[in-house]
Design a protein around this motif. Structure first.
Motif, PDB file in Angstrom:
ATOM      1  N   SER A  21      -2.170  51.187 -25.959  1.00  0.00           N
ATOM      2  CA  SER A  21      -1.284  50.954 -27.105  1.00  0.00           C
ATOM      3  C   SER A  21      -1.760  49.783 -27.953  1.00  0.00           C
ATOM      4  N   ILE A  22      -2.414  48.822 -27.350  1.00  0.00           N
ATOM      5  CA  ILE A  22      -2.988  47.715 -28.121  1.00  0.00           C
ATOM      6  C   ILE A  22      -4.096  48.239 -29.022  1.00  0.00           C
ATOM      7  N   LEU A  23      -4.949  49.090 -28.481  1.00  0.00           N
ATOM      8  CA  LEU A  23      -6.129  49.545 -29.209  1.00  0.00           C
ATOM      9  C   LEU A  23      -5.842  50.665 -30.196  1.00  0.00           C
ATOM     10  N   GLU A  24      -5.178  51.721 -29.745  1.00  0.00           N
ATOM     11  CA  GLU A  24      -5.022  52.894 -30.602  1.00  0.00           C
ATOM     12  C   GLU A  24      -3.605  53.423 -30.526  1.00  0.00           C
ATOM     13  N   GLY A  25      -3.225  53.966 -29.424  1.00  0.00           N
ATOM     14  CA  GLY A  25      -1.841  54.274 -29.206  1.00  0.00           C
ATOM     15  C   GLY A  25      -1.407  55.715 -29.086  1.00  0.00           C
ATOM     16  N   GLU A  26      -1.532  56.512 -30.146  1.00  0.00           N
ATOM     17  CA  GLU A  26      -0.848  57.794 -30.182  1.00  0.00           C
ATOM     18  C   GLU A  26      -1.237  58.733 -29.042  1.00  0.00           C
ATOM     19  N   SER A  27      -2.512  58.866 -28.762  1.00  0.00           N
ATOM     20  CA  SER A  27      -2.900  59.774 -27.683  1.00  0.00           C
ATOM     21  C   SER A  27      -2.420  59.247 -26.331  1.00  0.00           C
ATOM     22  N   GLY A  28      -2.391  57.931 -26.159  1.00  0.00           N
ATOM     23  CA  GLY A  28      -1.841  57.342 -24.937  1.00  0.00           C
ATOM     24  C   GLY A  28      -0.352  57.595 -24.817  1.00  0.00           C
ATOM     25  N   LEU A  29       0.354  57.571 -25.948  1.00  0.00           N
ATOM     26  CA  LEU A  29       1.790  57.841 -25.935  1.00  0.00           C
ATOM     27  C   LEU A  29       2.066  59.299 -25.586  1.00  0.00           C
ATOM     28  N   VAL A  30       1.229  60.198 -26.075  1.00  0.00           N
ATOM     29  CA  VAL A  30       1.384  61.613 -25.731  1.00  0.00           C
ATOM     30  C   VAL A  30       1.181  61.796 -24.228  1.00  0.00           C
ATOM     31  N   MET A  31       0.176  61.136 -23.675  1.00  0.00           N
ATOM     32  CA  MET A  31      -0.070  61.222 -22.236  1.00  0.00           C
ATOM     33  C   MET A  31       1.107  60.643 -21.454  1.00  0.00           C
ATOM     34  N   ALA A  32       1.657  59.522 -21.935  1.00  0.00           N
ATOM     35  CA  ALA A  32       2.812  58.916 -21.269  1.00  0.00           C
ATOM     36  C   ALA A  32       4.018  59.850 -21.327  1.00  0.00           C
ATOM     37  N   GLY A  33       4.202  60.540 -22.445  1.00  0.00           N
ATOM     38  CA  GLY A  33       5.291  61.505 -22.550  1.00  0.00           C
ATOM     39  C   GLY A  33       5.140  62.648 -21.562  1.00  0.00           C
ATOM     40  N   LEU A  34       3.912  63.127 -21.406  1.00  0.00           N
ATOM     41  CA  LEU A  34       3.668  64.213 -20.446  1.00  0.00           C
ATOM     42  C   LEU A  34       3.851  63.730 -19.008  1.00  0.00           C
ATOM     43  N   LEU A  35       3.364  62.527 -18.703  1.00  0.00           N
ATOM     44  CA  LEU A  35       3.540  61.991 -17.348  1.00  0.00           C
ATOM     45  C   LEU A  35       5.011  61.689 -17.061  1.00  0.00           C
ATOM     46  N   GLY A  53       2.718  46.959 -25.884  1.00  0.00           N
ATOM     47  CA  GLY A  53       1.292  47.043 -26.201  1.00  0.00           C
ATOM     48  C   GLY A  53       1.043  47.134 -27.691  1.00  0.00           C
ATOM     49  N   GLY A  54       1.808  47.994 -28.383  1.00  0.00           N
ATOM     50  CA  GLY A  54       1.679  48.103 -29.837  1.00  0.00           C
ATOM     51  C   GLY A  54       2.016  46.785 -30.524  1.00  0.00           C
ATOM     52  N   PHE A  55       3.051  46.114 -30.026  1.00  0.00           N
ATOM     53  CA  PHE A  55       3.447  44.809 -30.546  1.00  0.00           C
ATOM     54  C   PHE A  55       2.317  43.790 -30.375  1.00  0.00           C
ATOM     55  N   ALA A  56       1.736  43.748 -29.176  1.00  0.00           N
ATOM     56  CA  ALA A  56       0.664  42.784 -28.892  1.00  0.00           C
ATOM     57  C   ALA A  56      -0.551  43.031 -29.784  1.00  0.00           C
ATOM     58  N   GLY A  57      -0.909  44.289 -30.001  1.00  0.00           N
ATOM     59  CA  GLY A  57      -2.049  44.597 -30.860  1.00  0.00           C
ATOM     60  C   GLY A  57      -1.833  44.157 -32.291  1.00  0.00           C
ATOM     61  N   ASP A  58      -0.651  44.435 -32.833  1.00  0.00           N
ATOM     62  CA  ASP A  58      -0.364  44.036 -34.212  1.00  0.00           C
ATOM     63  C   ASP A  58      -0.244  42.522 -34.353  1.00  0.00           C
ATOM     64  N   GLN A  59       0.295  41.872 -33.316  1.00  0.00           N
ATOM     65  CA  GLN A  59       0.361  40.406 -33.352  1.00  0.00           C
ATOM     66  C   GLN A  59      -1.052  39.813 -33.359  1.00  0.00           C
ATOM     67  N   LEU A  60      -1.946  40.426 -32.591  1.00  0.00           N
ATOM     68  CA  LEU A  60      -3.338  39.976 -32.567  1.00  0.00           C
ATOM     69  C   LEU A  60      -3.957  40.076 -33.952  1.00  0.00           C
TER      70      LEU A  60
END
Length: 190
Positions: A21-35, A53-60
């Motif tokens: 989620s820090i680096l990219e996000g969407e495909s990881g979120l899809v995987m998390a939804g399936l899991l 993770g998304g918050f940390a990436g944007d803060q960076l």
């Protein structure tokens, strides 16, 4: 290989989700939804961690802009038009642009850096960014979790009929890529 990836996702899923989620996000979120759908992840914990993770990436990205202005201007010269657009969007729309920046193709990393370059309040940005990150995670994970059986059925079909699925995936991805690229160019020209 597939079994190794799935077992790694089951064992280290939350850690992988955070960094993804820090680096990219969407495909990881899809995987998390399936899991989450299969019971290998807790739905609400997945949303919480993905949002962090998304918050940390944007803060960076925000702090890169805030504390490295000369570096940003020097290394990202080719992105000047996008930085100008990000500044205009921030001036015109204010804080809502922070909320929707995750959904703007081609500007997702530029907007936090551009906001960091301005004198925008770091505390206000962090608060809005955190709420926006959790909404972003929920908006992607929840539908995937809900429609998990359909998605898993499509994946099973695609694995069995890869010769149909592969060209279809290329057409869909290519169409989306060119649509968003064209939309970005029109926005930049306007």
């Amino acid at each position: 290989m597939e079994e190794f990836l799935l077992s790694s996702m089951r064992e280290y899923g939350y850690i992988i989700l955070f960094f993804w989620s820090i680096l990219e996000g969407e495909s990881g979120l899809v995987m998390a939804g399936l899991l989450s759908h299969t019971g290998d992840m807790n739905l609400f914990l997945a949303i919480f961690i993905a949002g962090l993770g998304g918050f940390a990436g944007d803060q960076l990205y925000f702090y890169i802009g805030r504390f490295n202005k000369s570096y940003v201007h020097r290394t990202l010269k080719q992105q000047r038009r996008k930085f100008a657009l990000a500044h205009l969007l921030l001036k015109k729309y204010g804080w809502p642009i922070i909320f929707v920046q995750r959904y703007l193709y081609g500007l997702r990393t530029i907007i936090p850096i551009a906001i960091g370059l301005t004198g925008y309040s770091a505390q206000k940005y962090a608060f809005i960014n955190l709420i926006a990150a959790w909404c972003w995670a929920a908006l992607i994970i929840l539908p995937v979790w809900y429609f998990g059986d359909v998605i898993l059925g499509l994946i099973t079909w695609a694995k069995a009929h890869w010769y149909f699925a592969l060209p279809f995936v290329f057409i869909v991805v290519g169409t989306l890529f060119f649509y968003f690229k064209n939309l970005t160019h029109k926005t930049l020209r306007a």
